[in-house]
Design a protein around this motif. Structure first.
Motif, PDB file in Angstrom:
ATOM      1  N   THR A  93       3.668  -3.321  -5.272  1.00  0.00           N
ATOM      2  CA  THR A  93       3.689  -2.207  -6.439  1.00  0.00           C
ATOM      3  C   THR A  93       4.209  -1.040  -5.291  1.00  0.00           C
ATOM      4  O   THR A  93       4.065  -0.970  -4.531  1.00  0.00           O
ATOM      5  N   ILE A  94       4.016   0.836  -5.993  1.00  0.00           N
ATOM      6  CA  ILE A  94       4.784   1.572  -4.911  1.00  0.00           C
ATOM      7  C   ILE A  94       3.661   1.485  -4.204  1.00  0.00           C
ATOM      8  O   ILE A  94       2.581   1.653  -4.583  1.00  0.00           O
ATOM      9  N   PRO A  95       3.589   2.862  -3.328  1.00  0.00           N
ATOM     10  CA  PRO A  95       3.125   3.859  -2.360  1.00  0.00           C
ATOM     11  C   PRO A  95       1.499   3.799  -2.609  1.00  0.00           C
ATOM     12  O   PRO A  95       0.859   2.999  -1.576  1.00  0.00           O
ATOM     13  N   ILE A  96       1.252   4.028  -3.442  1.00  0.00           N
ATOM     14  CA  ILE A  96       0.470   4.798  -3.358  1.00  0.00           C
ATOM     15  C   ILE A  96      -0.851   4.206  -4.371  1.00  0.00           C
ATOM     16  O   ILE A  96      -1.998   3.986  -4.345  1.00  0.00           O
ATOM     17  N   ALA A  97      -0.602   2.408  -4.630  1.00  0.00           N
ATOM     18  CA  ALA A  97      -1.265   1.731  -4.608  1.00  0.00           C
ATOM     19  C   ALA A  97      -1.179   0.159  -3.819  1.00  0.00           C
ATOM     20  O   ALA A  97      -2.261  -0.054  -4.472  1.00  0.00           O
ATOM     21  N   HIS A  98      -0.993   0.789  -2.997  1.00  0.00           N
ATOM     22  CA  HIS A  98      -0.963  -0.465  -2.086  1.00  0.00           C
ATOM     23  C   HIS A  98      -2.631  -1.048  -1.597  1.00  0.00           C
ATOM     24  O   HIS A  98      -2.599  -1.682  -1.274  1.00  0.00           O
ATOM     25  N   TYR A  99      -3.540   0.476  -1.265  1.00  0.00           N
ATOM     26  CA  TYR A  99      -4.478   0.457  -0.856  1.00  0.00           C
ATOM     27  C   TYR A  99      -5.322  -0.167  -2.010  1.00  0.00           C
ATOM     28  O   TYR A  99      -6.778  -0.946  -1.914  1.00  0.00           O
ATOM     29  N   GLU A 100      -5.250   0.477  -3.548  1.00  0.00           N
ATOM     30  CA  GLU A 100      -6.558  -0.527  -4.052  1.00  0.00           C
ATOM     31  C   GLU A 100      -5.994  -1.758  -4.424  1.00  0.00           C
ATOM     32  O   GLU A 100      -7.288  -2.398  -4.621  1.00  0.00           O
ATOM     33  N   ILE A 101      -5.300  -2.319  -4.137  1.00  0.00           N
ATOM     34  CA  ILE A 101      -4.563  -3.677  -4.952  1.00  0.00           C
ATOM     35  C   ILE A 101      -4.623  -3.926  -3.434  1.00  0.00           C
ATOM     36  O   ILE A 101      -6.003  -5.410  -3.540  1.00  0.00           O
TER      37      ILE A 101
END
Length: 368
Positions: free
Chosen positions: A72-80
């Motif tokens: 995913t794009i960087p802003i979604a890395h943590y959540e996933i």
């Protein structure tokens, strides 16, 4: 061999490399792919013969999946990634590991608590080029390393990438987008970093997309587009790095050069698993080409996933580890912090220098 089942979340531009290269390793099976745009996941599944196309939520809840490959794009890395490790699945993130140091630390702590692994791109340093340089340096080909330089100079991604806005938002820019390749290679070659300083600036606050399909769209730039940094390594070397989206004309600076007491080695492009290696020792009249001593000169977007799959079975450390990625994340933030605060920044994270790759194994295997 029983396959380790991989599920890919994020079917954008980079997914094709993982989908085509993961199957080259005997231990990996891409069992599913997912995207918030269902048609995109379905198209990739059909193109690469993947059995299941689904939503990210369905993939994360699938008990058959062993490793989530988070593209995913960087802003979604943590959540996933956090959802994956909380569910007891190991996760491989595209770079950067997370947006913030705090997110990265919490992700690794949660993974350790749940007995799963976190890995992170880039894995290009596991390829023939950088691994050969590692062997030469470890064997004393240039003596004791004392200094290094690294340059990533380009004009930005808006003239070729189909969806380039995120490159100018939090978690990207030249340092967070391309810096991981250079910094990971340097840590692999020279060990961890103890402190940094740097300067950073936004040269143009607005960019215009000249690629399709968003030709003419304006991008508001939110992150520095030219970053210059200095690193003091724990083992004594000092390195200079420049990453830039502001060099629109050609540059002939080396990707990476490392200077030792007995010679110099020119490391190939760290965004590639191969490339020419140049060596010049004291007394040499010119550069010589160093032949590869290691394998995997063409695979560059799945070696780390396979290495982590082997580590999951044997219990050995994996090379492109979460600890390495968090250390690189810490360094990148520190360059920006140093520029903003006008001082050196001590690096509070560390990592073990990754073990060299094993040679002489059958193609598609990484362990005996």
């Amino acid at each position: 061999m029983k396959k380790t089942k991989v599920g890919i979340i994020g079917c954008g531009a980079i997914s094709g490399a993982y989908l085509s290269q993961c199957p080259k390793f005997e231990i990996l099976e891409v069992a599913a792919c997912a995207d918030i745009i269902p048609e995109r996941a379905q198209a990739k599944a059909k193109e690469h013969g993947v059995a299941l196309a689904c939503t990210p939520e369905e993939l994360l809840g699938n008990p058959e999946i062993d490793i989530i490959v988070n593209l995913t794009i960087p802003i979604a890395h943590y959540e996933i990634a956090m959802t994956a490790v909380t569910a007891g699945k190991s996760v491989w993130n595209e770079k950067p590991l997370t947006l913030t140091r705090e997110q990265g630390s919490l992700l690794l702590a949660t993974a350790r608590k749940n007995g799963v692994l976190v890995g992170c791109a880039p894995d290009t340093f596991l390829g023939a080029g950088t691994q050969t340089c590692r062997k030469l340096i470890d064997e004393g080909a240039i003596g004791k390393p004392v200094a290094a330089v690294a340059f990533m100079m380009c004009g930005g991604h808006e003239n070729w990438h189909p969806d380039p806005e995120f490159y100018y938002k939090a978690g990207a820019g030249p340092m967070f987008d391309m810096g991981p390749y250079y910094l990971t290679a340097l840590v692999n070659l020279l060990g961890p970093v103890r402190r940094v300083t740097g300067s950073a600036q936004i040269t143009r606050t607005e960019r215009t997309i000249t690629s399709q399909p968003k030709y003419g769209t304006k991008i508001q730039v939110e992150v520095p587009t030219h970053v210059a940094g200095v690193m003091d390594f724990c083992e004594g070397a000092i390195a200079t790095i420049i990453t830039s989206f502001d060099v629109s004309h050609a540059s002939n600076m080396p990707n990476i050069e490392i200077y030792g007491t007995e010679g110099t080695i020119r490391v190939p492009d760290p965004n590639s698993p191969s490339g020419p290696i140049k060596l010049r020792r004291l007394g040499d009249e010119d550069w010589t080409d160093a032949p590869f001593t290691h394998d995997y000169a063409s695979i560059s977007r799945s070696t780390g996933v396979a290495d982590m799959a082997y580590a999951m079975r044997s219990g050995r450390p994996h090379r492109a580890s979460g600890d390495l990625a968090l250390h690189v994340l810490d360094i990148m933030h520190a360059f920006h912090d140093a520029s903003r605060e006008g001082r050196h920044i001590d690096i509070t994270t560390s990592c073990t220098k990754p073990a060299p790759m094993v040679t002489g194994l059958p193609e598609g295997t990484l362990d005996d």
